[in-house]
Scaffold this active site. Structure first.
Site, PDB file in Angstrom:
ATOM      1  N   GLU A 256       0.884  -1.170   0.000  1.00 26.51           N
ATOM      2  CA  GLU A 256       0.000   0.000   0.000  1.00 26.51           C
ATOM      3  C   GLU A 256       0.914   1.209   0.000  1.00 26.51           C
ATOM      4  O   GLU A 256       1.501   1.544   1.025  1.00 26.51           O
ATOM      5  CB  GLU A 256      -0.875   0.012   1.263  1.00 26.51           C
ATOM      6  CG  GLU A 256      -1.858  -1.126   1.360  1.00 26.51           C
ATOM      7  CD  GLU A 256      -2.957  -1.018   0.323  1.00 26.51           C
ATOM      8  OE1 GLU A 256      -3.209   0.097  -0.159  1.00 26.51           O
ATOM      9  OE2 GLU A 256      -3.541  -2.045  -0.024  1.00 26.51           O
ATOM     10  N   CYS A 295      -2.642   8.951   3.064  1.00 28.76           N
ATOM     11  CA  CYS A 295      -2.347   8.386   1.741  1.00 28.76           C
ATOM     12  C   CYS A 295      -3.506   8.618   0.782  1.00 28.76           C
ATOM     13  O   CYS A 295      -3.321   8.634  -0.428  1.00 28.76           O
ATOM     14  CB  CYS A 295      -2.072   6.903   1.862  1.00 28.76           C
ATOM     15  SG  CYS A 295      -3.401   6.020   2.687  1.00 28.76           S
TER      16      CYS A 295
HETATM   17  P1  NAP Z   1       8.287   4.741   4.765  1.00 26.04           P
HETATM   18  O1  NAP Z   1       9.432   5.613   5.050  1.00 26.04           O
HETATM   19  O2  NAP Z   1       8.264   3.984   3.492  1.00 26.04           O
HETATM   20  O3  NAP Z   1       8.199   3.734   6.025  1.00 26.04           O
HETATM   21  C1  NAP Z   1       7.122   2.843   6.142  1.00 26.04           C
HETATM   22  C2  NAP Z   1       7.503   1.702   7.040  1.00 26.04           C
HETATM   23  O4  NAP Z   1       8.529   0.930   6.431  1.00 26.04           O
HETATM   24  C3  NAP Z   1       8.058   2.120   8.392  1.00 26.04           C
HETATM   25  O5  NAP Z   1       7.575   1.241   9.381  1.00 26.04           O
HETATM   26  C4  NAP Z   1       9.556   1.956   8.217  1.00 26.04           C
HETATM   27  O6  NAP Z   1      10.235   1.712   9.423  1.00 26.04           O
HETATM   28  C5  NAP Z   1       9.593   0.731   7.341  1.00 26.04           C
HETATM   29  N1  NAP Z   1      10.804   0.534   6.585  1.00 26.04           N
HETATM   30  C6  NAP Z   1      11.515   1.470   5.918  1.00 26.04           C
HETATM   31  N2  NAP Z   1      12.565   0.888   5.301  1.00 26.04           N
HETATM   32  C7  NAP Z   1      12.499  -0.439   5.594  1.00 26.04           C
HETATM   33  C8  NAP Z   1      13.305  -1.565   5.267  1.00 26.04           C
HETATM   34  N3  NAP Z   1      14.384  -1.459   4.487  1.00 26.04           N
HETATM   35  N4  NAP Z   1      12.963  -2.769   5.753  1.00 26.04           N
HETATM   36  C9  NAP Z   1      11.866  -2.916   6.529  1.00 26.04           C
HETATM   37  N5  NAP Z   1      11.079  -1.876   6.882  1.00 26.04           N
HETATM   38  C10 NAP Z   1      11.377  -0.667   6.406  1.00 26.04           C
HETATM   39  O7  NAP Z   1       6.917   5.532   4.800  1.00 26.04           O
HETATM   40  P2  NAP Z   1       6.384   6.579   5.878  1.00 26.04           P
HETATM   41  O8  NAP Z   1       7.196   7.831   5.763  1.00 26.04           O
HETATM   42  O9  NAP Z   1       6.250   5.939   7.209  1.00 26.04           O
HETATM   43  O10 NAP Z   1       4.906   6.835   5.341  1.00 26.04           O
HETATM   44  C11 NAP Z   1       4.566   7.800   4.394  1.00 26.04           C
HETATM   45  C12 NAP Z   1       4.229   7.182   3.074  1.00 26.04           C
HETATM   46  O11 NAP Z   1       3.322   6.112   3.256  1.00 26.04           O
HETATM   47  C13 NAP Z   1       3.538   8.146   2.141  1.00 26.04           C
HETATM   48  O12 NAP Z   1       4.147   8.067   0.878  1.00 26.04           O
HETATM   49  C14 NAP Z   1       2.095   7.652   2.089  1.00 26.04           C
HETATM   50  O13 NAP Z   1       1.427   7.939   0.891  1.00 26.04           O
HETATM   51  C15 NAP Z   1       2.248   6.206   2.306  1.00 26.04           C
HETATM   52  N6  NAP Z   1       1.042   5.628   2.915  1.00 26.04           N
HETATM   53  C16 NAP Z   1       0.270   4.778   2.170  1.00 26.04           C
HETATM   54  C17 NAP Z   1      -0.882   4.240   2.714  1.00 26.04           C
HETATM   55  C18 NAP Z   1      -1.770   3.300   1.949  1.00 26.04           C
HETATM   56  O14 NAP Z   1      -2.659   2.689   2.556  1.00 26.04           O
HETATM   57  N7  NAP Z   1      -1.584   3.111   0.667  1.00 26.04           N
HETATM   58  C19 NAP Z   1      -1.251   4.564   4.023  1.00 26.04           C
HETATM   59  C20 NAP Z   1      -0.434   5.422   4.743  1.00 26.04           C
HETATM   60  C21 NAP Z   1       0.709   5.950   4.183  1.00 26.04           C
HETATM   61  P3  NAP Z   1      11.015   2.877  10.222  1.00 26.04           P
HETATM   62  O15 NAP Z   1      10.016   3.922  10.540  1.00 26.04           O
HETATM   63  O16 NAP Z   1      11.530   2.142  11.396  1.00 26.04           O
HETATM   64  O17 NAP Z   1      12.061   3.370   9.284  1.00 26.04           O
END
Ligand code: NAP
Length: 517
Positions: A256, A295
């Site tokens: 997602e 999102c």
């Molecule tokens: P993110 O930086 O991609 O992080 C998301 C999750 O992934 C966090 O728990 C992060 O952990 C983890 N993560 C990052 N790198 C990883 C790796 N190499 N291995 C395992 N886990 C890893 O996203 P965000 O900044 O939290 O969220 C914002 C984004 O999410 C926006 O682009 C938004 O559009 C999208 N979003 C989408 C939805 C949907 O339902 N489609 C819903 C909400 C948000 P850490 O925090 O520990 O780094």
């Protein structure tokens, strides 16, 4: 300041490395520390598979539903405490926090209801049996069974409560144990929820594990019966899809990701009418609710060219009423973004959009927040841009600014033109069309739908009772093609498919009936 521990193998455990510090985004004061260094993720996954899985699979859907309902009640009993934590660690207004926490509670209730429909079975027949041979003896049929691994859930920072619950409800109902990891920066709410669930003893042993902090080597230990459901940025999704487990085990992965959701005002809408008012309300809500960190938030606003001036005036007027500040102060309607990194990313993103658009409301300058100090905290005003001649490939169609930001664009008033522009976003979670012109709506919806997981249609008859496009509902699927990650979650019982294996069975009809009942 508290230390957030992980819950693995039936125990709360701390990492032993350098801790990350979580802050209050309004004051930049530290609120918690986390570390996962040295934690035994391999053992944690094995424990969930060997203890949690069997415990859940011996329960019927109805029993799992009772468990999910008990989870909902346990969280509800701590609602006020969780709202306070969301204000402190997420910069949420009270209303933003309720959106997240009540969303979690409501989604669990919805899945407890799905469980009641599924009843006392522990697996699901799929469709009618089919005669395969000439005689009425050789038959084939399909059955869904829970996968015998762990559902690993990795969530984004913006919905620490709902993100945890909406994934856990479906996996647990299917019969899979869950290991859930919220984003580190806003993990306080998810941590408290897991504490509450463990203290209230509503789950069997091994059914829920929790990681507070970085994922470390977690994904290296995922096995062939496990699944990975990820919510977050598109580039992280690509990394996880290409990871070791995903490659070696052809891992089932649901992504997602981000989305440039559009809202389309129809050519029939009167700028001063109630339909336009509904449209304006939805755009402003999406720009400011959770400080635009949703999102599903509307990022692209398409308006027939002859109505642009009127719509811009109305949007500017409504945005002028937004009260920015520390949400612990009465009257604040928009808090800060969640982290310093977010603030920097949003400012950089606005600069990128400005390559094809002009700022018509707000700016990237520091603001003086209500109840705070200018320059302290991660505050930003809402920013509305106008792009006079949008083209496919423009940043407005390719770059998500995850903050209180949207861009208005004109179209020529035809469904064909606006569908082309909406599709330039490369696939989205949700878009919306506001019109009472049935021919326009039909043409626009049929052209836009293949690029989206969900479409909402606003009409005059629904004013006062429509649900905002940004609200994800457990009854309807959530996810979208292309840049939105190509995932699909929720949707009532449809969501179970990800956590179950559909197997075709062929053999003697009487034998099949005796197995499946
Ligand atoms: P993110 O930086 O991609 O992080 C998301 C999750 O992934 C966090 O728990 C992060 O952990 C983890 N993560 C990052 N790198 C990883 C790796 N190499 N291995 C395992 N886990 C890893 O996203 P965000 O900044 O939290 O969220 C914002 C984004 O999410 C926006 O682009 C938004 O559009 C999208 N979003 C989408 C939805 C949907 O339902 N489609 C819903 C909400 C948000 P850490 O925090 O520990 O780094």
């Amino acid at each position: 300041m508290i230390e957030l521990k992980s819950y693995l193998q039936n125990a709360w455990v701390s990492g032993n490395g350098k801790a990350a510090t979580l802050v209050n985004p309004s004051t930049e004061e530290p609120v918690a520390t986390v570390s996962t260094e040295g934690l035994d993720f391999k053992g944690a996954l094995r424990f969930a598979r060997e203890v949690g899985g069997p415990n859940l699979r011996k329960m019927s859907f109805a029993q799992r539903g009772e468990m999910i309902m008990a989870m909902s009640k346990a969280i509800h009993a701590h609602r006020d405490e969780l709202i306070k934590l969301a204000l402190e660690n997420g910069g949420n207004t009270r209303s933003d926090a309720k959106f997240d926490i009540d969303g979690a509670i409501g989604t669990l209730v919805a899945y407890a209801d799905v469980a009641k429909e599924l009843g006392d079975k522990s697996y699901l027949p799929d469709g009618e049996a089919i005669q395969l041979g000439r005689s009425a003896r050789l038959f084939g049929t399909h059955v869904w069974l829970a996968r015998e691994g762990v559902a690993v859930h990795i969530n984004a920072f913006n919905f620490p409560a709902w993100g945890l619950a909406e994934k856990a409800a479906v996996a647990l109902l299917a019969g899979m144990p869950v290991l859930t990891k919220p984003a580190t920066s806003t993990a306080v709410v998810a941590h408290r929820i897991v504490q509450v669930l463990i203290e209230s003893k509503v789950l069997p042993e091994g059914a829920l594990s929790f990681v507070a902090g970085s994922a470390g080597d977690l994904l290296d230990h995922i096995g062939p019966q496990d699944v990975l459901a990820f919510t977050g940025g598109g580039s992280t999704g690509v990394t996880l899809r290409g990871g070791k487990a995903a490659r070696e085990h052809s891992l089932r992965v649901n992504v997602e990701a981000d989305s440039l959701n559009a809202a389309v005002l129809g050519p029939d809408a009167d700028v001063d009418g109630e339909l336009t008012n509904l449209f304006i309300g939805d755009v402003v809500r999406d720009m400011t609710q959770k400080t635009g960190q949703k999102c599903t938030a509307i990022r692209r606003v398409y308006v027939p060219a002859d109505k642009v001036d009127g719509v811009l005036e109305k949007l500017k007027e409504r945005l002028g009423d937004v009260k920015i500040g520390d949400p612990s102060n009465e009257g604040v309607t928009m808090g800060p973004v969640a982290t310093k990194q977010q603030l920097d990313d949003v400012r950089a993103g606005i600069a990128k959009l400005a390559g094809c658009a002009t700022i018509v409301f707000g700016s990237t300058d520091p603001v003086a927040p209500i109840g705070g100090t200018k320059g302290k905290g991660f505050f930003l005003s809402p920013v509305l841009l106008y792009c006079a001649s949008p083209k496919a490939g423009d940043p407005v169609h390719t770059h998500e600014v995850f903050g209180p930001v949207a861009t208005v664009m004109p179209y020529d008033g035809t469904a064909k033109d606006v569908a082309r522009l909406v599709a330039a976003g490369g696939g989205g979670l949700v878009s919306s069309v506001y019109s009472d012109d049935k021919a326009f709506v039909k043409e626009a919806v049929l052209a836009i739908a293949p690029f989206h997981g969900r479409l909402t249609i606003g009409s005059s008859k629904l004013v006062g009772q429509s649900l905002p496009p940004g609200m994800v509902l457990p009854q309807l699927v959530h996810g979208g093609p292309g840049r939105a990650g190509s995932g699909e979650e929720l949707g009532g019982r449809r969501g179970l498919a990800f956590y179950m294996q559909r197997t075709a069975l062929q053999g003697d009809r009487a034998l099949l009936e005796s197995i499946l009942g």
